[in-house]
Design a protein around this motif. Structure first.
Motif, PDB file in Angstrom:
ATOM      1  N   UNK A 160       0.840  -1.208   0.000  1.00 37.33           N
ATOM      2  CA  UNK A 160       0.000   0.000   0.000  1.00 37.33           C
ATOM      3  C   UNK A 160       0.871   1.252   0.000  1.00 37.33           C
ATOM      4  N   UNK A 161       1.937   1.219   0.801  1.00 39.98           N
ATOM      5  CA  UNK A 161       2.846   2.363   0.854  1.00 39.98           C
ATOM      6  C   UNK A 161       3.507   2.589  -0.496  1.00 39.98           C
ATOM      7  N   UNK A 162       3.912   1.507  -1.150  1.00 41.40           N
ATOM      8  CA  UNK A 162       4.560   1.620  -2.451  1.00 41.40           C
ATOM      9  C   UNK A 162       3.580   2.137  -3.502  1.00 41.40           C
ATOM     10  N   UNK A 163       2.353   1.641  -3.448  1.00 41.34           N
ATOM     11  CA  UNK A 163       1.335   2.100  -4.390  1.00 41.34           C
ATOM     12  C   UNK A 163       1.088   3.610  -4.214  1.00 41.34           C
ATOM     13  N   UNK A 164       1.011   4.054  -2.967  1.00 38.76           N
ATOM     14  CA  UNK A 164       0.821   5.477  -2.694  1.00 38.76           C
ATOM     15  C   UNK A 164       2.001   6.288  -3.204  1.00 38.76           C
ATOM     16  N   UNK A 165       3.221   5.760  -3.005  1.00 36.09           N
ATOM     17  CA  UNK A 165       4.420   6.472  -3.451  1.00 36.09           C
ATOM     18  C   UNK A 165       4.418   6.663  -4.956  1.00 36.09           C
ATOM     19  N   UNK A 166       4.071   5.618  -5.692  1.00 35.44           N
ATOM     20  CA  UNK A 166       4.047   5.704  -7.150  1.00 35.44           C
ATOM     21  C   UNK A 166       2.959   6.666  -7.625  1.00 35.44           C
ATOM     22  N   UNK A 167       1.845   6.700  -6.875  1.00 32.62           N
ATOM     23  CA  UNK A 167       0.780   7.640  -7.228  1.00 32.62           C
ATOM     24  C   UNK A 167       1.221   9.068  -6.955  1.00 32.62           C
ATOM     25  N   UNK A 168       1.843   9.292  -5.785  1.00 31.46           N
ATOM     26  CA  UNK A 168       2.263  10.640  -5.415  1.00 31.46           C
ATOM     27  C   UNK A 168       3.397  11.157  -6.299  1.00 31.46           C
ATOM     28  N   UNK A 169       4.139  10.247  -6.932  1.00 30.98           N
ATOM     29  CA  UNK A 169       5.230  10.669  -7.821  1.00 30.98           C
ATOM     30  C   UNK A 169       4.712  11.462  -9.012  1.00 30.98           C
ATOM     31  N   UNK A 170       3.424  11.301  -9.321  1.00 29.65           N
ATOM     32  CA  UNK A 170       2.848  12.005 -10.462  1.00 29.65           C
ATOM     33  C   UNK A 170       2.612  13.490 -10.183  1.00 29.65           C
ATOM     34  N   UNK A 177       6.480  11.421   5.019  1.00 31.55           N
ATOM     35  CA  UNK A 177       6.671   9.981   5.161  1.00 31.55           C
ATOM     36  C   UNK A 177       7.026   9.704   6.615  1.00 31.55           C
ATOM     37  N   UNK A 178       6.243   8.880   7.284  1.00 29.86           N
ATOM     38  CA  UNK A 178       6.466   8.577   8.699  1.00 29.86           C
ATOM     39  C   UNK A 178       6.712   7.094   8.913  1.00 29.86           C
ATOM     40  N   UNK A 179       7.478   6.784   9.938  1.00 30.24           N
ATOM     41  CA  UNK A 179       7.744   5.398  10.287  1.00 30.24           C
ATOM     42  C   UNK A 179       8.966   5.289  11.172  1.00 30.24           C
ATOM     43  N   UNK A 180       9.102   4.172  11.907  1.00 33.91           N
ATOM     44  CA  UNK A 180      10.267   3.967  12.767  1.00 33.91           C
ATOM     45  C   UNK A 180      11.566   3.991  11.968  1.00 33.91           C
ATOM     46  N   UNK A 181      12.679   4.166  12.641  1.00 33.27           N
ATOM     47  CA  UNK A 181      13.965   4.210  11.960  1.00 33.27           C
ATOM     48  C   UNK A 181      14.252   2.867  11.289  1.00 33.27           C
ATOM     49  N   UNK A 182      14.891   2.967  10.136  1.00 35.71           N
ATOM     50  CA  UNK A 182      15.296   1.753   9.431  1.00 35.71           C
ATOM     51  C   UNK A 182      14.201   1.053   8.667  1.00 35.71           C
ATOM     52  N   UNK A 183      13.062   1.709   8.418  1.00 34.61           N
ATOM     53  CA  UNK A 183      11.955   1.042   7.720  1.00 34.61           C
ATOM     54  C   UNK A 183      11.927   1.339   6.220  1.00 34.61           C
ATOM     55  N   UNK A 184      12.841   2.170   5.737  1.00 34.87           N
ATOM     56  CA  UNK A 184      12.900   2.434   4.296  1.00 34.87           C
ATOM     57  C   UNK A 184      12.296   3.749   3.867  1.00 34.87           C
ATOM     58  N   UNK A 185      12.206   4.718   4.768  1.00 38.72           N
ATOM     59  CA  UNK A 185      11.581   6.004   4.433  1.00 38.72           C
ATOM     60  C   UNK A 185      12.374   6.756   3.361  1.00 38.72           C
ATOM     61  N   UNK A 186      13.702   6.757   3.494  1.00 39.46           N
ATOM     62  CA  UNK A 186      14.534   7.442   2.498  1.00 39.46           C
ATOM     63  C   UNK A 186      14.448   6.761   1.138  1.00 39.46           C
ATOM     64  N   UNK A 187      14.314   5.431   1.140  1.00 37.33           N
ATOM     65  CA  UNK A 187      14.177   4.701  -0.123  1.00 37.33           C
ATOM     66  C   UNK A 187      12.873   5.061  -0.815  1.00 37.33           C
ATOM     67  N   UNK A 188      11.794   5.212  -0.036  1.00 34.14           N
ATOM     68  CA  UNK A 188      10.513   5.624  -0.609  1.00 34.14           C
ATOM     69  C   UNK A 188      10.633   7.021  -1.213  1.00 34.14           C
ATOM     70  N   UNK A 189      11.323   7.928  -0.513  1.00 32.51           N
ATOM     71  CA  UNK A 189      11.519   9.283  -1.037  1.00 32.51           C
ATOM     72  C   UNK A 189      12.287   9.244  -2.349  1.00 32.51           C
ATOM     73  N   UNK A 190      13.319   8.401  -2.415  1.00 35.97           N
ATOM     74  CA  UNK A 190      14.115   8.299  -3.634  1.00 35.97           C
ATOM     75  C   UNK A 190      13.286   7.695  -4.768  1.00 35.97           C
ATOM     76  N   UNK A 293       2.406   9.164   3.772  1.00 36.67           N
ATOM     77  CA  UNK A 293       2.702   7.734   3.637  1.00 36.67           C
ATOM     78  C   UNK A 293       3.271   7.252   4.959  1.00 36.67           C
ATOM     79  N   UNK A 294       2.769   6.133   5.444  1.00 38.36           N
ATOM     80  CA  UNK A 294       3.252   5.589   6.719  1.00 38.36           C
ATOM     81  C   UNK A 294       3.834   4.202   6.510  1.00 38.36           C
ATOM     82  N   UNK A 295       5.024   3.972   7.077  1.00 43.32           N
ATOM     83  CA  UNK A 295       5.681   2.671   7.016  1.00 43.32           C
ATOM     84  C   UNK A 295       5.699   2.051   8.407  1.00 43.32           C
TER      85      UNK A 295
END
Length: 441
Positions: A160-170, A177-190, A293-295
């Motif tokens: 769901x987070x990935x789907x939202x990210x791809x939608x928001x990229x448009x 982007x929220x979530x505990x440390x080490x959950x991939x927040x920077x990767x989602x931003x990239x 987006x929440x991880x």
């Protein structure tokens, strides 16, 4: 000779076609061929139609109007609605077959009941809807094949987070982007940057918590600061929840001006909760939190943890030149740990265990001391033939049994496992684990 081939000297016969209503007439309007479906809509046997004149049948009211004379007259394909003696409405298509003088020699007609066509129409519409859905999913799956190394999306939550990210990229709207440390927040931003129209421009990630208030404004100015570096691209404000009130005020003023920058804010904690507690400026929150987006942590994403274990082992094999795997007991044990550091912690523990192991498989004794289970906590099951859901079910039961031995109440168990107290009670009942006598259990 093919029995359905139309030739002038062919015998009158019933064509061996069971699922189509087809009638062939000659230029005089006499029926020379029918199928086994032909008489169904007219209330007569198909053989009774052979040799009959369509003009006679029309006068008798078997059907009206007849399509043959109109096709012969106009010398082209025609479609009309025909009514039968039984009250049905038929859609008739008549097609001419010409001789060498371009005169109509035969007319081939086929028909469908209008109600059948409505069913076909509804089916085609539903098929079209389904195809649109499949196309969307294919586009989404194609979008998942991106060069962002390390992001795992096997669980429903991360998908769901990935789907939202791809939608928001448009869009160029600000995003949190929220979530505990080490959950991939920077990767989602990239990932968002790489799928946006700004993909060819700069991607700048700033650690907001590391910038002193005294130089905050200078760090974001238009001449050499982060805004200048990220112009036309994406600016990621990492650890924005660590900004002081003064820095928040300065950032709010800086962001109020129009700039050609895509803003993504990253936080380990809930910005909305900080705002409600008065620790985060309301205006800045609403400026940034256009999309969200929440991880979740790995504790709530077991499918991602399983996939990440395999991925890291593959990477370590390439890095050190020796492929190793997790022994069953170690694998099951790692699946039930809390992993508060999430992906970073998992990678660290696996690499340490990989280097410690003297065998082709990593065993429980190869894990760092603080990660090894006590003797009575070892699950001790084999993976052969087990699916992941079944395996996780076994692990869940073992974890609950171990927790019940250590803690007196379901409230304490819930706090330790990071789930709600009602969930603990429900899971204990699910696995038929006997409860204690205290008021909570």
């Amino acid at each position: 000779m093919h029995r359905h081939l139309l030739v002038p000297d062919s015998k009158e016969e019933v064509m061996a076609m069971h699922d189509e209503d087809i009638i062939v007439t000659n230029r005089e309007g006499r029926i020379i061929k029918v199928t086994e479906m032909s008489g169904l809509h007219y209330g007569v046997e198909p053989a009774a139609l052979l040799g009959r004149s369509i003009y006679e049948l029309e006068r008798e009211g078997v059907f009206t109007p007849a399509v043959t004379p109109q096709v012969i007259e106009r010398k082209k394909k025609l479609v009309l609605v025909q009514e039968t003696a039984t009250g049905k409405k038929m859609l008739i298509t008549g097609m001419p077959v010409f001789d060498e003088q371009r005169e109509v020699e035969y007319v081939i007609s086929y028909s469908y009941e209008v109600s059948e066509l409505m069913i076909m129409k509804e089916y085609l519409e539903s098929l079209e809807t389904e195809m649109d859905r499949v196309k969307g999913e294919l586009a989404y799956l194609r979008g998942r094949d991106v060069p962002v190394e390390g992001f795992i999306a096997q669980s429903a939550q991360s998908e769901r987070a990935l789907r939202s990210a791809l939608k928001m990229a448009e869009y160029d709207a600000p995003l949190v982007i929220e979530g505990p440390r080490g959950t991939g927040k920077s990767l989602i931003a990239k990932l968002i940057h790489q799928h946006s129209t700004r993909r060819e421009e700069a991607f700048i990630e700033v650690d907001c918590g590391a910038i002193p208030d005294t130089i905050f404004v200078e760090s974001f100015n238009e001449t050499g600061g982060y805004f200048s570096l990220a112009a036309g691209g994406t600016l990621v404000l990492n650890e924005i929840d660590r900004l002081s009130c003064r820095a928040q005020s300065m950032l709010e003023k800086l962001l109020a001006e129009k700039r050609d920058i895509r803003l993504i804010a990253i936080s380990e904690t809930s910005l909305e909760a900080h705002m409600q507690a008065g620790a985060f400026r309301e205006a800045l929150f609403y400026l940034l939190n256009i999309s969200h987006i929440e991880l979740a942590g790995l504790r709530g994403r077991p499918e991602d943890l399983e996939a990440f274990l395999s991925q890291v082992l593959e990477e370590l094999g390439r890095k050190y030149g020796t492929r190793k795997k997790l022994a069953d007991a170690a694998y099951v044990h790692l699946l039930q740990l809390e992993w508060k550091g999430n992906f970073r912690e998992v990678r660290n523990v696996l690499e340490r265990s990989y280097l410690e192991s003297e065998y082709a498989d990593i065993r429980l004794e190869d894990l760092p001391a603080s990660y090894r289970p006590a003797q009575d906590e070892q699950v001790g099951i084999e993976l052969e033939g087990r699916t992941l859901p079944h395996l996780l079910d076994v692990v869940e039961k073992k974890v609950l049994e171990n927790a019940k031995k250590r803690y007196r109440t379901t409230t304490e168990i819930a706090e330790r496992l990071g789930i709600s107290q009602p969930s603990v009670v429900r899971k204990l009942k699910k696995h038929a684990i006997a409860t204690g006598r205290d008021e909570d259990l």
